[in-house]
Design a protein around this motif. Structure first.
Motif, PDB file in Angstrom:
ATOM      1  N   ASP A 211       6.079   0.342  -4.624  1.00 29.16           N
ATOM      2  CA  ASP A 211       6.743   0.993  -5.759  1.00 29.16           C
ATOM      3  C   ASP A 211       5.969   0.876  -7.072  1.00 29.16           C
ATOM      4  O   ASP A 211       6.259   1.596  -8.022  1.00 29.16           O
ATOM      5  N   LEU A 212       5.027  -0.053  -7.140  1.00 31.44           N
ATOM      6  CA  LEU A 212       4.296  -0.264  -8.385  1.00 31.44           C
ATOM      7  C   LEU A 212       3.341   0.902  -8.640  1.00 31.44           C
ATOM      8  O   LEU A 212       2.679   1.383  -7.719  1.00 31.44           O
ATOM      9  N   PRO A 213       3.248   1.367  -9.893  1.00 33.85           N
ATOM     10  CA  PRO A 213       2.376   2.513 -10.184  1.00 33.85           C
ATOM     11  C   PRO A 213       0.927   2.321  -9.749  1.00 33.85           C
ATOM     12  O   PRO A 213       0.293   3.263  -9.273  1.00 33.85           O
ATOM     13  N   ASP A 214       0.376   1.108  -9.907  1.00 31.88           N
ATOM     14  CA  ASP A 214      -1.025   0.906  -9.529  1.00 31.88           C
ATOM     15  C   ASP A 214      -1.209   0.638  -8.039  1.00 31.88           C
ATOM     16  O   ASP A 214      -2.336   0.605  -7.556  1.00 31.88           O
ATOM     17  N   VAL A 215      -0.123   0.474  -7.305  1.00 33.38           N
ATOM     18  CA  VAL A 215      -0.205   0.357  -5.850  1.00 33.38           C
ATOM     19  C   VAL A 215      -0.043   1.749  -5.244  1.00 33.38           C
ATOM     20  O   VAL A 215      -0.791   2.145  -4.350  1.00 33.38           O
ATOM     21  N   ALA A 216       0.927   2.506  -5.737  1.00 35.03           N
ATOM     22  CA  ALA A 216       1.088   3.923  -5.409  1.00 35.03           C
ATOM     23  C   ALA A 216       1.106   4.203  -3.904  1.00 35.03           C
ATOM     24  O   ALA A 216       0.391   5.076  -3.425  1.00 35.03           O
ATOM     25  N   PHE A 217       1.908   3.411  -3.169  1.00 34.47           N
ATOM     26  CA  PHE A 217       2.133   3.649  -1.740  1.00 34.47           C
ATOM     27  C   PHE A 217       0.852   3.552  -0.910  1.00 34.47           C
ATOM     28  O   PHE A 217       0.681   4.266   0.074  1.00 34.47           O
ATOM     29  N   MET A 218      -0.038   2.621  -1.313  1.00 34.38           N
ATOM     30  CA  MET A 218      -1.327   2.484  -0.642  1.00 34.38           C
ATOM     31  C   MET A 218      -1.767   1.022  -0.658  1.00 34.38           C
ATOM     32  O   MET A 218      -1.635   0.363  -1.686  1.00 34.38           O
ATOM     33  N   PRO A 219      -2.273   0.501   0.446  1.00 30.13           N
ATOM     34  CA  PRO A 219      -2.818  -0.863   0.401  1.00 30.13           C
ATOM     35  C   PRO A 219      -3.918  -0.959  -0.652  1.00 30.13           C
ATOM     36  O   PRO A 219      -4.718  -0.041  -0.815  1.00 30.13           O
ATOM     37  N   ARG A 220      -3.940  -2.088  -1.367  1.00 32.01           N
ATOM     38  CA  ARG A 220      -4.920  -2.284  -2.436  1.00 32.01           C
ATOM     39  C   ARG A 220      -5.706  -3.561  -2.217  1.00 32.01           C
ATOM     40  O   ARG A 220      -5.229  -4.504  -1.583  1.00 32.01           O
ATOM     41  N   THR A 221      -6.905  -3.607  -2.772  1.00 29.37           N
ATOM     42  CA  THR A 221      -7.765  -4.782  -2.644  1.00 29.37           C
ATOM     43  C   THR A 221      -7.405  -5.831  -3.697  1.00 29.37           C
ATOM     44  O   THR A 221      -6.729  -5.532  -4.691  1.00 29.37           O
ATOM     45  N   PHE A 222      -7.890  -7.035  -3.482  1.00 31.89           N
ATOM     46  CA  PHE A 222      -7.713  -8.120  -4.441  1.00 31.89           C
ATOM     47  C   PHE A 222      -8.231  -7.712  -5.809  1.00 31.89           C
ATOM     48  O   PHE A 222      -7.576  -7.921  -6.825  1.00 31.89           O
ATOM     49  N   ALA A 223      -9.424  -7.131  -5.848  1.00 29.96           N
ATOM     50  CA  ALA A 223     -10.019  -6.722  -7.125  1.00 29.96           C
ATOM     51  C   ALA A 223      -9.137  -5.700  -7.845  1.00 29.96           C
ATOM     52  O   ALA A 223      -8.950  -5.782  -9.067  1.00 29.96           O
ATOM     53  N   GLU A 224      -8.597  -4.752  -7.108  1.00 29.35           N
ATOM     54  CA  GLU A 224      -7.716  -3.762  -7.713  1.00 29.35           C
ATOM     55  C   GLU A 224      -6.438  -4.400  -8.253  1.00 29.35           C
ATOM     56  O   GLU A 224      -5.979  -4.065  -9.345  1.00 29.35           O
TER      57      GLU A 224
END
Length: 179
Positions: free
Chosen positions: A159-172
């Motif tokens: 739900d977070l805008p910077d996650v945007a329904f996609m797995p994200r890396t530690f750096a991101e």
């Protein structure tokens, strides 16, 4: 081949009410689930690692076949950090999830390393966590963006805008967090 690690929480696959409850921008649960699968597979390769921080699916007894099918379409070696919707009424991991081919036994919390940093993973946010005073980060889900991080912690839910329904890396996920 270089292996990347990714993090995500609260996909709630097959959870029709999650669209309305969390104002997710999808017209149907099919559109929701297909978007998550497409987004996931657009960044995760077959040998990458994905830590899912709970609430993978919903109504697991009713939607078991659908959950299994969606799981097998998702790339990567998947680890489950158990969320409140991943258990049965007794608090045990739901048999549908227990039978999936996770990279390791699902756990309620996990300590790992990424980007040279110690990292504590759990479904629920913690006020304190292992090695917190030595620069350890903490990723959590459950709060659907309604509980701000504290110190080096943050929500990694879809739900977070910077996650945007996609797995994200530690750096991101740690960009802009003061370490």
């Amino acid at each position: 081949m270089f292996v990347q690690k990714f993090y995500i929480a609260d996909t709630h696959l097959s959870h029709e009410r999650i669209i309305r409850m969390c104002a997710r921008p999808f017209a149907s649960i099919d559109e929701h689930d297909e978007a998550i699968v497409a987004n996931w597979n657009s960044v995760v390769r077959d040998n990458d690692i994905v830590y899912h921080l709970g609430d993978f699916g919903f109504q697991l007894g009713i939607n078991s076949d659908r959950i299994r099918a969606l799981f097998h379409r998702l790339r990567g070696h998947k680890y489950l950090i158990i969320g409140n919707h991943d258990v049965d009424r007794r608090g045990d991991l739901h048999p549908t999830l227990a039978a999936l081919d996770w990279a390791a036994r699902p756990e309620h919390a996990l300590r790992t390393r990424d980007g040279g940093r110690d990292l504590w993973l759990s479904h629920h946010a913690a006020r304190v966590w292992p090695s917190q005073h030595y620069g350890s980060f903490h990723f959590y889900g459950h709060s659907h963006g309604n509980l701000p991080g504290q110190g080096l912690s943050r929500d990694v839910g879809v739900d977070l805008p910077d996650v945007a329904f996609m797995p994200r890396t530690f750096a991101e996920l740690t960009k802009g967090i003061e370490a």
